[in-house]
Enzyme design. Structure first.
Site, PDB file in Angstrom:
ATOM      1  CE  LYS A 208      -3.682   1.972   2.965  1.00 12.57           C
ATOM      2  NZ  LYS A 208      -4.485   1.735   4.178  1.00 12.57           N
TER       3      LYS A 208
ATOM      4  CB  SER B   2      -7.759   3.562   3.348  1.00 10.14           C
ATOM      5  OG  SER B   2      -6.900   2.963   4.309  1.00 10.14           O
TER       6      SER B   2
ATOM      7  CB  SER C  45      -7.848   0.492   6.242  1.00  8.18           C
ATOM      8  OG  SER C  45      -8.565   1.669   6.069  1.00  8.18           O
TER       9      SER C  45
HETATM   10  N1  GLN Z   1     -12.611   3.955   7.163  1.00  2.00           N
HETATM   11  C1  GLN Z   1     -11.849   4.301   8.307  1.00  2.00           C
HETATM   12  C2  GLN Z   1     -11.401   5.743   8.230  1.00  2.00           C
HETATM   13  O1  GLN Z   1     -11.622   6.352   7.262  1.00  2.00           O
HETATM   14  C3  GLN Z   1     -10.686   3.374   8.452  1.00  2.00           C
HETATM   15  C4  GLN Z   1      -9.464   3.790   7.759  1.00  2.00           C
HETATM   16  C5  GLN Z   1      -8.284   2.941   8.068  1.00  2.00           C
HETATM   17  O2  GLN Z   1      -8.387   1.917   8.722  1.00  2.00           O
HETATM   18  N2  GLN Z   1      -7.143   3.404   7.605  1.00  2.00           N
HETATM   19  O3  GLN Z   1     -10.852   6.257   9.156  1.00  2.00           O
END
Ligand code: GLN
Length: 484
Positions: A77, A152, A176
């Protein structure tokens, strides 16, 4: 490509039916033929080919000289630092930035001869649930026309789903790795907070962030964890707790005590098909001799508000380093220092990141600190205590991963709160630091996948992975099926 698990790749390599060079060229072809999904921000093609040749040579000369990950090809990532390679966090603000060092987790994999085939897209600074917040455009779920892959680490999931690599490293601050894994029909695993060093991971919310994996199966997740886990002199929050032999997944079926939250399954946001599949799964656990108990958990509706107050607060501080002076983009149309900060950040950050920086700065500002940040900290403490208590009586907590399947691109972009609410089942593990794994459970009528999540107490990864493995290899795991 057929090679979906590392054990079978390894046995083909050992018998001489496969070389890593052949594997890499297959993945590169898959990357080429899935370009429209917008998975890769950069493909390290030449490098991967050269490395594969070197490793094949080393293996032919002496089969015992290669590392444990000989034959493992991964993507990373765009929040994980890899020396002399760009890392942008899916943001314009870091557009031309190159890593000066390699993340500890990745270095440990490289030391065992992993091959990194490329850097994949993600929501900007890992903020999002649909991979729609990237400055480099959305990534598309390979299973559904115009569906998000989740976020994400959305592109990490599609990279594995589309067979462009065997596994992918992601980061999980509030779900995420688990949520995109569920949206793409894969295994997403977030270890205990601090189990894997965060050195070299671009920070979003430091007391929540954890590197995790997206794989086709539990065994591959266990192997990657075993290699990445452990203390690190560069990260004081990396846990000194003994690294167990996670790959020795035990298959014993001793009855377990399993809890679930009644209010989670009855939640108004819960999709009917996922709800009945989850209930049926719990029934099957019972039939298999496990004790399954529904608990009340009154704090469920406080998870999302507290999570978004705390993570935006931490993000507003972490992202202050992108000031146009030390890193990345600097606006050219400025007259003084204040304007440099203001314009560089205005031009460099996307809408969602700006929204969170503003929100985080607000909840930390004097006059509002106690009402928001202080209160959310107290909620976090309560949730942590109650969760800990659950694991004093139960081995596992089972929960859906998401209240819905992957939505259509654009469907939630007008209403950010709707996207935040979709994290309802995943943030508890990050709020409390416990490990959690998402495994595929089934598909809905439209053939979109969804998963089931299992959580356990801090540093009980071996037990968690073993249980997940037993689900995966038993009739409890409803793979490639339309509804249960
Ligand atoms: N959807 C969550 C956020 O936007 C999780 C994001 C993540 O785990 N990086 O904060």
């Amino acid at each position: 490509m057929e090679n979906k698990n590392f054990v079978s790749i390894q046995s083909q390599l050992a018998s001489g039916h496969l070389t890593v060079s052949t594997l890499v060229s297959g993945y590169l072809k898959a990357i080429e033929s899935t370009k429209e999904l917008n998975i890769y921000l950069e493909v390290f093609a030449e490098e991967a080919i050269t490395r594969a040749k070197e490793l094949d040579k080393k293996f032919t000369a002496d089969a015992t000289s290669v590392g444990r990950l000989y034959g493992m090809v991964i993507s990373i990532k765009d929040v994980i630092c890899y020396k002399d390679h760009p890392v942008t966090g899916g943001s314009k603000i870091l557009a031309d930035f190159e890593s000066l060092y390699t993340a500890t987790a990745l270095q440990r994999l490289l030391d065992e001869d992993v091959i990194v085939i490329g850097r994949v897209n993600c929501d900007e600074f890992a903020m999002g649930s649909g991979n729609e917040n990237s400055a480099y455009g959305p990534t598309i779920n390979a299973l559904g026309e115009n569906r998000v892959p989740g976020g994400s680490s959305g592109a990490s999931a599609v990279a594995v789903q589309a067979d462009t690599c065997l596994a992918s490293l992601g980061s999980d601050t509030g779900g995420s790795v688990r949520q995109p894994a569920a949206f793409c029909g894969l295994v997403g695993f977030k270890p205990t907070y601090g189990r894997i060093s965060r050195y070299g991971l671009l920070a979003y919310a430091s007391s929540f962030d954890q590197i995790g994996t997206i794989t086709n199966n539990v065994a591959d997740a266990a192997l990657l964890l075993e290699i990445m886990a452990g203390p690190d002199a560069y990260d004081s929050t990396a846990s000194p707790e003994t690294v167990e032999k996670y790959t020795s997944l035990d298959t014993q079926t001793r009855p377990k005590k399993i809890a679930y939250f009644k209010s989670a399954l009855d939640h108004p946001s819960m999709d009917g098909e996922i709800r009945s599949a989850s209930l049926e799964f719990l029934e099957k656990l019972k039939k298999n001799g496990h004790e399954v108990i529904g608990l009340n958990f009154d704090l469920l509706n406080y998870l999302i508000p507290a999570y978004y107050v705390l993570t935006t607060a931490e993000a507003s501080t972490n992202l202050s380093r992108y000031d146009g002076v030390r890193y990345g983009h600097r606006s050219t149309e400025v007259n003084d220092l204040q304007e440099t900060y203001k314009k560089s950040r205005t031009e460099g950050f996307g809408t969602e990141v700006k929204r969170r920086i503003l929100l985080g700065t607000f909840v930390l500002s004097s006059g509002y600190y106690d009402a928001y940040y202080g209160k959310a900290q107290k909620v976090r403490r309560l949730i942590t205590e109650q969760t800990k208590e659950i694991f004093q009586s139960y081995d596992y907590l089972v929960m859906p991963v998401t209240p819905s399947v992957a939505w259509k691109i654009g469907d939630k972009s007008i209403d950010p709160v709707a996207a935040y609410l979709a994290d309802i089942y995943t943030v508890q593990a990050n709020m409390t630091g416990i490990p959690a794994i998402a495994i595929p459970l089934g598909k809905n009528k439209e053939s979109m996948p969804f998963g089931i999540q299992v959580m356990s107490g801090r540093h009980t990864e071996l037990s968690l992975l073993s249980f997940a493995n037993s689900i995966e290899t038993s009739n409890l795991y409803i793979k490639n099926n339309t509804l249960l």
